[in-house]
Scaffold this motif. Structure first.
Motif, short mmCIF file in Angstrom:
data_model
loop_
_atom_site.label_atom_id
_atom_site.label_comp_id
_atom_site.label_asym_id
_atom_site.label_seq_id
_atom_site.Cartn_x
_atom_site.Cartn_y
_atom_site.Cartn_z
N ILE A 190 96.58 -27.29 -6.55
CA ILE A 190 97.38 -26.36 -5.77
C ILE A 190 98.28 -27.15 -4.84
CG2 ILE A 190 97.34 -24.53 -4.02
CD1 ILE A 190 94.54 -23.80 -5.00
N LEU A 191 99.54 -26.75 -4.77
CA LEU A 191 100.47 -27.27 -3.76
C LEU A 191 101.02 -26.09 -2.98
CD1 LEU A 191 102.28 -29.42 -2.40
CD2 LEU A 191 103.89 -29.13 -4.31
N LEU A 192 100.78 -26.07 -1.67
CA LEU A 192 101.26 -25.02 -0.77
C LEU A 192 102.37 -25.60 0.09
CD1 LEU A 192 97.70 -23.97 0.36
CD2 LEU A 192 99.09 -22.67 -1.22
N ILE A 193 103.56 -24.98 0.03
CA ILE A 193 104.72 -25.46 0.78
C ILE A 193 105.12 -24.40 1.80
CG2 ILE A 193 107.11 -26.25 0.61
CD1 ILE A 193 106.51 -26.86 -2.37
N HIS A 194 105.33 -24.83 3.05
CA HIS A 194 105.70 -23.85 4.06
C HIS A 194 106.59 -24.49 5.11
CE1 HIS A 194 104.09 -19.65 4.40
NE2 HIS A 194 105.02 -19.67 5.35
N GLY A 195 107.40 -23.67 5.75
CA GLY A 195 108.27 -24.14 6.82
C GLY A 195 107.52 -24.31 8.12
N GLU A 196 107.86 -25.35 8.84
CA GLU A 196 107.21 -25.62 10.14
C GLU A 196 107.37 -24.46 11.10
OE1 GLU A 196 107.57 -28.90 13.79
OE2 GLU A 196 109.21 -28.63 12.35
N LYS A 197 108.53 -23.82 11.10
CA LYS A 197 108.83 -22.77 12.07
C LYS A 197 108.72 -21.37 11.48
CE LYS A 197 111.74 -25.70 14.98
NZ LYS A 197 113.06 -25.88 15.64
N ALA A 198 108.13 -21.25 10.32
CA ALA A 198 107.99 -19.94 9.68
C ALA A 198 106.94 -19.10 10.39
CB ALA A 198 107.62 -20.10 8.22
N HIS A 199 107.26 -17.83 10.63
CA HIS A 199 106.28 -16.91 11.22
C HIS A 199 105.06 -16.73 10.33
CE1 HIS A 199 108.36 -14.35 8.34
NE2 HIS A 199 107.34 -13.52 8.42
N SER A 200 105.23 -17.00 9.05
CA SER A 200 104.21 -16.78 8.03
C SER A 200 103.38 -18.02 7.73
CB SER A 200 104.90 -16.32 6.74
OG SER A 200 105.95 -17.25 6.39
N ARG A 201 103.57 -19.07 8.45
CA ARG A 201 102.92 -20.35 8.15
C ARG A 201 101.39 -20.22 8.06
NH1 ARG A 201 103.80 -25.87 11.79
NH2 ARG A 201 101.89 -26.95 11.16
N TYR A 202 100.81 -19.34 8.86
CA TYR A 202 99.36 -19.22 8.89
C TYR A 202 98.77 -18.79 7.55
CZ TYR A 202 99.69 -14.09 9.53
OH TYR A 202 99.92 -12.74 9.38
N PHE A 203 99.55 -18.09 6.72
CA PHE A 203 99.04 -17.71 5.40
C PHE A 203 98.71 -18.94 4.56
CE2 PHE A 203 101.75 -13.83 6.21
CZ PHE A 203 100.70 -12.94 6.33
N SER A 204 99.63 -19.91 4.53
CA SER A 204 99.39 -21.12 3.75
C SER A 204 98.29 -21.98 4.36
CB SER A 204 100.68 -21.95 3.63
OG SER A 204 101.58 -21.34 2.74
N GLU A 205 98.22 -22.01 5.68
CA GLU A 205 97.17 -22.81 6.33
C GLU A 205 95.79 -22.25 6.02
OE1 GLU A 205 99.72 -24.56 10.11
OE2 GLU A 205 98.69 -22.63 10.33
N THR A 206 95.65 -20.94 6.03
CA THR A 206 94.38 -20.33 5.67
C THR A 206 94.04 -20.56 4.20
OG1 THR A 206 94.64 -18.62 7.35
CG2 THR A 206 93.07 -18.18 5.59
N ALA A 207 95.03 -20.38 3.33
CA ALA A 207 94.79 -20.60 1.90
C ALA A 207 94.37 -22.03 1.64
CB ALA A 207 96.06 -20.26 1.11
N PHE A 208 95.01 -22.98 2.31
CA PHE A 208 94.65 -24.38 2.14
C PHE A 208 93.20 -24.62 2.57
CE2 PHE A 208 94.38 -28.74 3.82
CZ PHE A 208 94.71 -29.45 2.67
N ALA A 209 92.81 -24.04 3.69
CA ALA A 209 91.45 -24.23 4.18
C ALA A 209 90.42 -23.65 3.21
CB ALA A 209 91.30 -23.58 5.55
N GLU A 210 90.76 -22.56 2.54
CA GLU A 210 89.80 -21.88 1.67
C GLU A 210 89.82 -22.42 0.24
OE1 GLU A 210 90.70 -17.75 2.03
OE2 GLU A 210 89.83 -17.59 4.05
N ALA A 211 90.86 -23.12 -0.15
CA ALA A 211 90.96 -23.66 -1.51
C ALA A 211 90.09 -24.91 -1.64
CB ALA A 211 92.40 -24.00 -1.84
N ALA A 212 89.75 -25.21 -2.88
CA ALA A 212 89.01 -26.44 -3.17
C ALA A 212 89.97 -27.49 -3.72
CB ALA A 212 87.90 -26.16 -4.18
N SER A 213 89.57 -28.73 -3.66
CA SER A 213 90.41 -29.83 -4.14
C SER A 213 90.52 -29.80 -5.66
CB SER A 213 89.81 -31.15 -3.69
OG SER A 213 89.86 -31.25 -2.27
#
Length: 363
Positions: free
Chosen positions: A305-328
Motif C-alpha cells: 500500500i502507498l498512501l499519498i496525502h498533502g501536508e496541508k490537506a484537511h483530510s490528511r487524518y484519513f491517510s494517517e489512520t489508514a496507515f496506522a491500521e494497515a499491515a506491512s
C-alpha cells in the motif's frame, strides 16, 4: 438541529434539517450543500459516449486512447477510458483508476491514467456506477458495496485485454475512491498493489462527521432525517435532490473554497461531474453510515500500500489512520505544502515518479 416535529409534514421537517444533514454526513464531498435535479436515466444498452476529447487536461502524443465499456457483477455497464503507451513491447502491467468522489474520468483519474500510461503501463480510468457516462439509475448515487465492485470489474476488464499481464494489475483510488480502492484490494486478491491519493474514508466522514466530531444524538437525528426522506422518495417514485453543489454563498470553510476552485472553474469543471454541475441524492449517506470501508485493511498485506496525502490537506487524518491500521508493506508519503485538491491536477505536486517506481517494483 431540532428533533423531528411529528406535527409537521415530512417535507417541512426535512427542509428545516437538510442543510445541517448534508454538512454532517459529508454528502457531496465538499459536504456543502450539494444535490440537484438528476441527469436523465441511461438505458444500460444505450450508453452514449462522447467521441470528442473532452478532458480537463491536454491529450498526450505518447499514448493511445480508446473509449470502452464493461459490466460489473451487478450488471451495470461502466464507461471508461483505456490508455496504452505507444512505445510498448510484450504484455504490460496495468492500473485501474477512479475518483475523486463526485468527479468523472475526464478529470483527475484520467490525468493520472494518461500520465501512468506515459510511464509504460496499460491504464483504465472509469466512471463509477450511477455517475458520468456509466449506467445505473437513479443517477448520482454512491454505494460502498457497488463502487468497491466497480474496481474489481475494472480489473476484470484489464485482465481480459491482450496487451495486459493479468498477474500484474494494481489500482489507484483518488479522494473518496481511495477508501473504495483499499476495500477492493482487501477483498480482491488479484489486485497486486494499491495506491491512494488524497484519500477520503467516505464511510467514516458520513457516519462520524469531520474529525469524528458527530455525537451519538446527532447521528440518531441524521438517521431520522434520512429515514423520513425515504418516505418522500417512495411517495414521489424518485429520489430527492437539492441545490447544485459548490454554489458558494460566502463564509464557507477554506477546504470547500478549494473544492470550488477546482470543480467550478476552467481548471477542473466538467459538465458530467456531480461536484461541477449536479449533486448526490439526499439519501446517499445511508449505506455508508453502517458499512465501514476499512475494516479489513490489514488483510491487504503482504500486497503493498502507498498512501499519498498533502501536508496541508484537511483530510490528511484519513491517510494517517489508514496507515496506522494497515499491515506491512506500507508507506505514507506526505507532500510538502500541498492541500487536498492540489493532488487532483497539480503536476508539480503529484509524485508521478514515485508512483512509477512503486508500481514498477510491485507489479
Amino acid at each position: 438541529m431540532n428533533n423531528l416535529d411529528t406535527a409537521k409534514s415530512p417535507s417541512e421537517t426535512l427542509d428545516n434539517g437538510r442543510r445541517e444533514l448534508l454538512k454532517m454526513t459529508g454528502a457531496g464531498i465538499a459536504m456543502t450543500i450539494a444535490t440537484t435535479i438528476p441527469t436523465p436515466a441511461l438505458a444500460e444498452s444505450e450508453l452514449k459516449l462522447s467521441d470528442s476529447w473532452d478532458k480537463t487536461f491536454s491529450k498526450s502524443d505518447k499514448v493511445e486512447h480508446q473509449k470502452v465499456t464493461f459490466k460489473n457483477r451487478y450488471g451495470i455497464t461502466l464507461a471508461a477510458d483505456f490508455y496504452l503507451p505507444k512505445a510498448r513491447q510484450g504484455k504490460l502491467a496495468a492500473i485501474a483508476i477512479s475518483g475523486p468522489f463526485g468527479a468523472v474520468k475526464e478529470q483527475s483519474s484520467g490525468l493520472y491514467a494518461q500520465k501512468m500510461a506515459e510511464y509504460g503501463f496499460a491504464t483504465l480510468a472509469f466512471d463509477p456506477s450511477y455517475t458520468g457516462e456509466s449506467g445505473g439509475e437513479p443517477r448520482n448515487v454512491a454505494s460502498p458495496d457497488i463502487n468497491t465492485e466497480d474496481f474489481s470489474a475494472a480489473v476484470d476488464f484489464l485482465g481480459l485485454q491482450s496487451q495486459v499481464d493479468r498477474q500484474r494489475i494494481g489500482i489507484i483510488g483518488i479522494c473518496g475512491w481511495g477508501g473504495m480502492a483499499l476495500n477492493a484490494a482487501a477483498v480482491d486478491q488479484r489486485i497486486k498493489a494499491v495506491v491512494t491519493s488524497t484519500m477520503y474514508d467516505m464511510s467514516r466522514v458520513m457516519s462520524k462527521g469531520y474529525n469524528d466530531s458527530m455525537t451519538h444524538e446527532q447521528r440518531k437525528e441524521i438517521l431520522g432525517q434520512l429515514s423520513q426522506q425515504r418516505w418522500l422518495d417512495a411517495e414521489n417514485g424518485s429520489p430527492g435532490y437539492g441545490p447544485i453543489s459548490l454554489e458558494l454563498k460566502g463564509g464557507e470553510p477554506r477546504f470547500v473554497q478549494e473544492y470550488a476552485d477546482y470543480y467550478k472553474t476552467s481548471r477542473g469543471f466538467h459538465p458530467r461531474a456531480i461536484n461541477s454541475n449536479a449533486s448526490w441524492t439526499i439519501t446517499n449517506p445511508m449505506s455508508f453510515m453502517n458499512q465501514p470501508l476499512l475494516t479489513h485493511i490489514a488483510e491487504i498485506s503482504p500486497r503493498p500500500i502507498l498512501l499519498i496525502h498533502g501536508e496541508k490537506a484537511h483530510s490528511r487524518y484519513f491517510s494517517e489512520t489508514a496507515f496506522a491500521e494497515a499491515a506491512s508493506p506500507k508507506e505514507l508519503l506526505i507532500i510538502e505544502d500541498a492541500n487536498h485538491v492540489d493532488l487532483y491536477d497539480q503536476l508539480e505536486r503529484i509524485p508521478f515518479d514515485k508512483l512509477n517506481a512503486f508500481f514498477g517494483e510491485y507489479l
